[in-house]
Motif scaffolding. Structure first.
Motif, PDB file in Angstrom:
ATOM      1  N   HIS A 622       0.795  -1.444   0.064  1.00  0.00           N
ATOM      2  CA  HIS A 622      -0.426  -0.175  -0.219  1.00  0.00           C
ATOM      3  C   HIS A 622       0.906   1.421   0.020  1.00  0.00           C
ATOM      4  CE1 HIS A 622      -3.485   2.417   1.891  1.00  0.00           C
ATOM      5  NE2 HIS A 622      -3.501   2.717   0.985  1.00  0.00           N
ATOM      6  N   PHE A 623       1.313   2.063  -1.394  1.00  0.00           N
ATOM      7  CA  PHE A 623       2.199   3.373  -1.531  1.00  0.00           C
ATOM      8  C   PHE A 623       0.792   4.503  -0.814  1.00  0.00           C
ATOM      9  CE2 PHE A 623       3.835   0.381  -3.503  1.00  0.00           C
ATOM     10  CZ  PHE A 623       5.172   0.465  -3.598  1.00  0.00           C
ATOM     11  N   ASP A 624       0.686   5.044  -0.196  1.00  0.00           N
ATOM     12  CA  ASP A 624       0.001   5.786   0.911  1.00  0.00           C
ATOM     13  C   ASP A 624       0.367   6.789   1.626  1.00  0.00           C
ATOM     14  OD1 ASP A 624      -2.047   6.296   2.372  1.00  0.00           O
ATOM     15  OD2 ASP A 624      -2.082   5.617   3.831  1.00  0.00           O
ATOM     16  N   TRP A 644      -2.003  -1.279  -4.012  1.00  0.00           N
ATOM     17  CA  TRP A 644      -2.589  -0.092  -4.072  1.00  0.00           C
ATOM     18  C   TRP A 644      -2.204   1.103  -3.514  1.00  0.00           C
ATOM     19  CZ3 TRP A 644      -6.447   0.319   0.624  1.00  0.00           C
ATOM     20  CH2 TRP A 644      -7.314   1.511   0.582  1.00  0.00           C
ATOM     21  N   TYR A 645      -2.679   1.950  -4.885  1.00  0.00           N
ATOM     22  CA  TYR A 645      -1.842   3.930  -4.558  1.00  0.00           C
ATOM     23  C   TYR A 645      -3.256   4.397  -4.331  1.00  0.00           C
ATOM     24  CZ  TYR A 645       2.196   1.451  -6.924  1.00  0.00           C
ATOM     25  OH  TYR A 645       3.450   0.284  -7.698  1.00  0.00           O
ATOM     26  N   THR A 646      -2.584   4.888  -2.843  1.00  0.00           N
ATOM     27  CA  THR A 646      -3.521   6.314  -2.559  1.00  0.00           C
ATOM     28  C   THR A 646      -2.726   7.204  -2.612  1.00  0.00           C
ATOM     29  OG1 THR A 646      -3.335   5.544  -0.686  1.00  0.00           O
ATOM     30  CG2 THR A 646      -5.461   4.575  -1.655  1.00  0.00           C
ATOM     31  N   PHE A 647      -3.790   8.714  -2.214  1.00  0.00           N
ATOM     32  CA  PHE A 647      -3.361   9.784  -1.736  1.00  0.00           C
ATOM     33  C   PHE A 647      -4.401  10.187  -1.246  1.00  0.00           C
ATOM     34  CE2 PHE A 647      -1.003  14.355  -1.521  1.00  0.00           C
ATOM     35  CZ  PHE A 647       0.412  13.791  -1.569  1.00  0.00           C
ATOM     36  N   ASP A 648      -4.116  10.709  -0.019  1.00  0.00           N
ATOM     37  CA  ASP A 648      -4.568  12.397   0.680  1.00  0.00           C
ATOM     38  C   ASP A 648      -4.062  13.033   0.631  1.00  0.00           C
ATOM     39  OD1 ASP A 648      -6.263  12.774   2.507  1.00  0.00           O
ATOM     40  OD2 ASP A 648      -6.099  12.298   4.551  1.00  0.00           O
ATOM     41  N   THR A 649      -5.439  14.255  -0.083  1.00  0.00           N
ATOM     42  CA  THR A 649      -5.315  15.386   0.104  1.00  0.00           C
ATOM     43  C   THR A 649      -4.843  15.975   0.884  1.00  0.00           C
ATOM     44  OG1 THR A 649      -7.453  15.807  -0.915  1.00  0.00           O
ATOM     45  CG2 THR A 649      -4.893  14.961  -3.194  1.00  0.00           C
ATOM     46  N   THR A 650      -5.572  15.717   1.886  1.00  0.00           N
ATOM     47  CA  THR A 650      -6.317  17.084   3.258  1.00  0.00           C
ATOM     48  C   THR A 650      -4.615  16.874   3.633  1.00  0.00           C
ATOM     49  OG1 THR A 650      -6.439  15.391   4.368  1.00  0.00           O
ATOM     50  CG2 THR A 650      -8.224  16.089   3.057  1.00  0.00           C
ATOM     51  N   ALA A 676      -1.865  -5.768 -12.970  1.00  0.00           N
ATOM     52  CA  ALA A 676      -3.168  -6.200 -11.568  1.00  0.00           C
ATOM     53  C   ALA A 676      -2.932  -5.190 -10.190  1.00  0.00           C
ATOM     54  CB  ALA A 676      -3.474  -7.236 -11.620  1.00  0.00           C
ATOM     55  N   ASN A 677      -2.798  -4.197 -10.612  1.00  0.00           N
ATOM     56  CA  ASN A 677      -1.857  -3.013  -9.362  1.00  0.00           C
ATOM     57  C   ASN A 677      -3.941  -2.059  -9.742  1.00  0.00           C
ATOM     58  OD1 ASN A 677       0.343  -3.064  -8.701  1.00  0.00           O
ATOM     59  ND2 ASN A 677       0.818  -2.965 -11.305  1.00  0.00           N
ATOM     60  N   TYR A 678      -3.864  -1.433  -8.041  1.00  0.00           N
ATOM     61  CA  TYR A 678      -5.474  -0.580  -8.486  1.00  0.00           C
ATOM     62  C   TYR A 678      -4.343   1.153  -8.406  1.00  0.00           C
ATOM     63  CZ  TYR A 678      -9.696   1.329  -7.721  1.00  0.00           C
ATOM     64  OH  TYR A 678     -11.310   0.665  -7.501  1.00  0.00           O
ATOM     65  N   PHE A 679      -4.878   1.450  -8.817  1.00  0.00           N
ATOM     66  CA  PHE A 679      -4.171   3.016  -9.173  1.00  0.00           C
ATOM     67  C   PHE A 679      -5.572   4.134  -8.746  1.00  0.00           C
ATOM     68  CE2 PHE A 679      -1.593   1.130 -12.279  1.00  0.00           C
ATOM     69  CZ  PHE A 679      -0.070   1.152 -11.623  1.00  0.00           C
ATOM     70  N   ASP A 680      -5.794   4.238  -7.019  1.00  0.00           N
ATOM     71  CA  ASP A 680      -6.948   5.424  -7.182  1.00  0.00           C
ATOM     72  C   ASP A 680      -6.438   6.983  -7.969  1.00  0.00           C
ATOM     73  OD1 ASP A 680      -8.521   4.280  -5.865  1.00  0.00           O
ATOM     74  OD2 ASP A 680      -8.123   4.400  -3.677  1.00  0.00           O
ATOM     75  N   SER A 681      -7.625   7.502  -7.653  1.00  0.00           N
ATOM     76  CA  SER A 681      -7.098   8.839  -8.486  1.00  0.00           C
ATOM     77  C   SER A 681      -6.383  10.026  -7.157  1.00  0.00           C
ATOM     78  CB  SER A 681      -8.317   9.777  -8.544  1.00  0.00           C
ATOM     79  OG  SER A 681      -8.621   9.456  -7.247  1.00  0.00           O
ATOM     80  N   ASN A 682      -5.933  11.126  -7.301  1.00  0.00           N
ATOM     81  CA  ASN A 682      -5.149  12.362  -6.922  1.00  0.00           C
ATOM     82  C   ASN A 682      -3.753  12.055  -6.907  1.00  0.00           C
ATOM     83  OD1 ASN A 682      -7.556  12.752  -6.069  1.00  0.00           O
ATOM     84  ND2 ASN A 682      -7.366  11.643  -3.959  1.00  0.00           N
ATOM     85  N   MET A 683      -3.144  10.780  -7.531  1.00  0.00           N
ATOM     86  CA  MET A 683      -1.713  10.637  -8.644  1.00  0.00           C
ATOM     87  C   MET A 683      -2.100  11.810  -9.782  1.00  0.00           C
ATOM     88  SD  MET A 683      -0.078   9.433  -6.138  1.00  0.00           S
ATOM     89  CE  MET A 683       1.603   9.202  -6.781  1.00  0.00           C
ATOM     90  N   LYS A 738      -7.134  -4.571  -4.277  1.00  0.00           N
ATOM     91  CA  LYS A 738      -6.756  -3.486  -3.355  1.00  0.00           C
ATOM     92  C   LYS A 738      -7.838  -4.028  -1.900  1.00  0.00           C
ATOM     93  CE  LYS A 738     -10.164  -0.029  -3.157  1.00  0.00           C
ATOM     94  NZ  LYS A 738     -11.556   0.969  -3.519  1.00  0.00           N
ATOM     95  N   THR A 739      -8.852  -5.030  -2.206  1.00  0.00           N
ATOM     96  CA  THR A 739      -9.542  -4.839  -0.460  1.00  0.00           C
ATOM     97  C   THR A 739      -8.187  -5.716   0.209  1.00  0.00           C
ATOM     98  OG1 THR A 739     -11.127  -5.450  -1.532  1.00  0.00           O
ATOM     99  CG2 THR A 739     -11.171  -6.493   0.455  1.00  0.00           C
ATOM    100  N   TYR A 740      -7.734  -6.455  -0.342  1.00  0.00           N
ATOM    101  CA  TYR A 740      -6.543  -7.871   0.432  1.00  0.00           C
ATOM    102  C   TYR A 740      -5.357  -6.804   0.651  1.00  0.00           C
ATOM    103  CZ  TYR A 740      -2.776 -10.682   1.327  1.00  0.00           C
ATOM    104  OH  TYR A 740      -1.722 -11.821   1.977  1.00  0.00           O
ATOM    105  N   VAL A 741      -5.033  -5.358   0.202  1.00  0.00           N
ATOM    106  CA  VAL A 741      -3.734  -5.036   0.664  1.00  0.00           C
ATOM    107  C   VAL A 741      -4.387  -4.170   2.425  1.00  0.00           C
ATOM    108  CG1 VAL A 741      -2.590  -2.887   0.320  1.00  0.00           C
ATOM    109  CG2 VAL A 741      -2.516  -5.351  -1.355  1.00  0.00           C
TER     110      VAL A 741
END
Length: 754
Positions: A622-624, A644-650, A676-683, A738-741
């Motif tokens: 998880h790259f958070d 799984w890639y996420t970014f908290d913009t706050t 099969a990687n999951y790239f969330d938005s905000n990148m 994404k769910t597993y990670v």
């Protein structure tokens, strides 16, 4: 034309027949791709292996199959089950652990049964478990404790070996150490000797006899005292005392050991022995015996250790004496629930290819910096970390800013430390920051001894004196065959940097690694004050088989700008996990990387590394809220799977960044298989290259979910994987990943079985 017309008529007939069959058999099962699945063969690599008596090896099932389904594996020991155990019995790779306690090598047959589609095939491998080393642990003397003035008695030496039942040749030396004027010994280098009395006095005397047993460079001694009666006195044949000892005072839940009774007596009585279990009878049983030896066999089915107490009674027909002995019976294996981390686990991905499981000779649990620094000095170390260790604390307190601090103020301990390292030229950390910032400008370059751009500051020597001194405090230099595992849900290191350089077979799991801070960053030409320490640094041309798993790596401090001079950034952080050199088999898996800018660099520049040698796997991480380099790779084979890639913009990361830049970076010579990687938005970019090296960076992305809008053509997109993955794995869909990670990545999530 006629020929073509006939073809069209024939095609029409075929279509009509097809339609008819579709109607007639619409309720029948349709043939699917899986109907073509086929298992051709199964082999095991290696087919033959040799391990130490308690060593380990990994066996891999090579499956030749047709179709995309997942095989089902089942590993079993078909012979020699008493000499080895198996782990990962339902995976493509299993671990064989030796448990040979005999004095000879033992052969263990391991079978892998693979089921795929409707076919089952088997393969077998042979693992030779070497003999356990026989060591002489002790020796004792048995014989009469009292004889007549001119009588004799036979004394017998009994050696005890580390392996029960072993009987190697031992050399004995017998001597009388006290009372030699009242008795003499026959000549003997064996385990028996005759003591002959020669007491002519009217009073009794004591004679002390010593035996020295020698085997394989080891000597053990024992003594016994024999009373020599006065002339005319009569010896009474009777037993006076008895002791009992176990060849092993601790055995497995179904193990066994030999108990031996040693009686003391006068004269030559006929002694009988009676054995009973007085406590713990539910967990062991005794063989039938009326002699001085008996076998205790465990039968513990509980998940807790049990204590079994055995009593022996020695009787001469008139008198009876007793003694007891306690043996610990190990717990039966618990049925594991949930996910468990064990030291015997085989690494995932590239790290598991040709990984050699160490035989740990140094197993310790550490709670302080001093204990940890001592533990890592030895190879073949299994180190458990219990709690968080502050690497800056040398015994007088922490030198770090408080966790989560938004300024660079530090403790008085750091102030005193700086004063001691600079001969009181700087008595506080703040004074050093101000002085060094004032000595630098945008053109100052303290990076290299001989800079190609810019010039040194006036404090070049001082900054590197402080930096090197700081490095000696916080850096952990690991040895080959080292495994470090954090216990519980909050164990790890703060303010430290782990160096893995030119070594092999290293595993780091379940650690929380926080604030790998460079308190003395050096100024670089037009790039501010730059740090050089990572949470983990992997480098060196001979580095191989490194597994970083279930770790949490994060920053808690906010990068500052110095308040004098140019007000450039004062950067305390470098990377979380940076990799340089030709690492042969590196895996970063199930980790949570959090709140960092330049996170994971592979290859320090375009000319460093070789993509036929440097091979890495990044799996289930998880790259958070990490800005970039997730990872950024040069000259490497890179399997990026189910992350799984996420970014908290706050949040604000690094130098004021509130949005991610790029996830996977494809630079010169990078061969990237993104699966099969999951790239969330905000990148901004999920995959990004570089125009100068686009032709050499090859990327194959398949099965990923990409929610980022920006695309790039700064790399060469290929239609298939740019290298062959040499290990077995079972990919998840991006959604399932994404769910597993989310549920499994990071430290403290899985249970540790110590």
């Amino acid at each position: 034309m006629k020929k073509n017309s006939q073809k069209r008529k024939f095609g029409t007939i075929l279509l009509s027949l097809a339609a008819l069959f579709a109607v007639l058999f619409s309720t029948a099962a349709c043939k699917t791709d899986s109907d073509d699945d086929e298992l051709n063969s199964v082999t095991i690599s290696p087919s033959e292996a040799t391990i130490n008596a308690n060593g380990q090896t990994s066996l891999f099932a090579n499956v030749d199959k047709k179709g995309s389904g997942t095989p089902v594996y089942k590993w079993t020991i078909t012979s020699g089950v008493e000499y080895a155990t198996l782990e990962n019995e339902t995976f493509s790779t299993c671990v064989v652990t030796g448990k040979n306690t005999t004095a000879s090598a033992q052969s263990v047959k391991v079978k892998c049964t693979v089921t795929f589609a409707s076919t089952t095939k088997e393969a077998e491998a042979t693992v030779t478990v070497s003999a356990a080393k026989v060591e002489l642990e002790s020796v004792s003397i048995a014989g009469s404790a009292e004889i007549g003035s001119t009588a004799n008695t036979e004394l017998t030496a009994t050696p005890v070996f580390s392996i029960e039942g072993a009987s190697p040749t031992v050399t004995y030396t017998w001597t009388i150490t006290a009372g030699s004027e009242y008795a003499e010994l026959s000549e003997s280098t064996t385990g028996t000797v005759t003591l002959t009395a020669k007491n002519t006095d009217t009073v009794e005397h004591e004679v002390t006899v010593k035996v020295t047993a020698a085997y394989d460079g080891t000597t053990k001694e024992a003594t016994t005292t024999v009373k020599i009666l006065a002339a005319g006195q009569v010896v009474e044949n009777k037993v006076t005392s008895v002791t009992v000892s176990a060849a092993k005072d601790s055995i497995d839940c179904n193990g066994s050991t030999t108990l031996t009774a040693t009686a003391e007596y006068s004269g030559n009585p006929e002694i009988t022995y009676t054995w009973t279990i007085t406590a713990g009878g539910d967990y062991a049983e005794l063989s039938e015996s009326a002699t001085e030896t008996v076998t205790l066999t465990a039968k513990n089915t509980t998940t807790a250790e049990q204590t079994v107490t055995v009593k022996v009674s020695a009787s001469d027909g008139t008198n009876s004496v007793e003694s007891t002995c306690a043996v610990t019976v190990g717990a039966a294996a618990a049925v594991e629930t949930g996910n468990v981390i064990k030291a015997s686990d085989t690494p995932l991905g590239f790290a598991g290819v040709n990984y050699a499981m160490p035989t740990f000779t140094n197993v310790v649990t550490v709670t302080t910096r001093k204990e940890l620094m001592n533990a890592i000095k030895k190879e073949n170390s299994l180190i458990y970390i219990d709690g968080m260790i502050d690497m800056s604390d040398e015994g007088s307190g922490s030198k770090l800013p408080a966790e989560g601090a938004s300024n660079i103020a530090v403790s008085s301990v750091m102030d005193s430390w700086i004063a001691s390292k600079t001969s009181n030229a700087y008595t506080t950390y703040g004074a050093w920051v101000e002085a060094y910032a004032a000595a630098c400008s945008t053109s100052t370059n303290d990076k290299d001894k001989t800079p190609t751009k810019g010039k040194h500051s006036s404090l070049y020597d001082t900054v590197w004196t402080l930096n090197n001194a700081w490095k000696s405090v916080i850096q952990l230099n690991l040895k080959s065959n080292t495994t470090i595992i954090g216990l519980g849900n909050n164990s790890g290191i703060r303010g430290g940097t782990i160096s893995i350089s030119g070594i092999e077979n290293v595993v780091i799991r379940n650690l929380t690694l926080v604030d790998a801070i460079d308190m003395f960053p050096h100024h670089e030409y037009e790039d501010g004050f730059n740090a050089q320490f990572d949470c983990i640094t992997i480098q060196g041309s001979n580095t191989a088989n490194i597994w970083i798993d279930h770790c949490t790596m994060k920053d808690t401090l906010v990068m500052q700008h110095v308040q004098s001079g140019t007000k450039e950034k004062w950067q305390n952080y470098d990377g979380l996990c940076d990799i340089k050199g030709d690492g042969k088999g590196i895996t970063v898996s199930n980790c949570h990387m959090y709140h960092h800018d330049k996170t994971m660099l592979v290859g320090s520049d375009d000319d460093e590394g070789d993509n036929t040698v440097r091979k890495l796997s990044v799996i289930n991480n998880h790259f958070d809220t990490c800005v970039q380099r997730l990872p950024m790779a040069r000259n490497s084979q890179f399997h990026v799977l189910n992350n799984w890639y996420t970014f908290d913009t706050t949040q604000e990361v690094g130098d004021g960044k509130k949005k991610g830049d790029s996830c996977i970076g494809a630079r010169k010579g990078a061969l990237i298989y993104s699966e099969a990687n999951y790239f969330d938005s905000n990148m901004q970019y999920s995959i990004r290259g570089n125009e100068k090296t686009a032709s050499t960076a090859k990327v194959y992305d398949t099965g990923s979910v990409d929610n980022n809008s920006k695309k790039t053509s700064e790399y060469t997109e290929v239609s298939s994987a740019p290298f062959t993955v040499p290990y077995s794995y079972e990919p998840m869909t991006a959604e399932n990943a994404k769910t597993y990670v989310a549920a499994n990545a990071g430290a403290g999530v899985w249970t540790v079985a110590k």
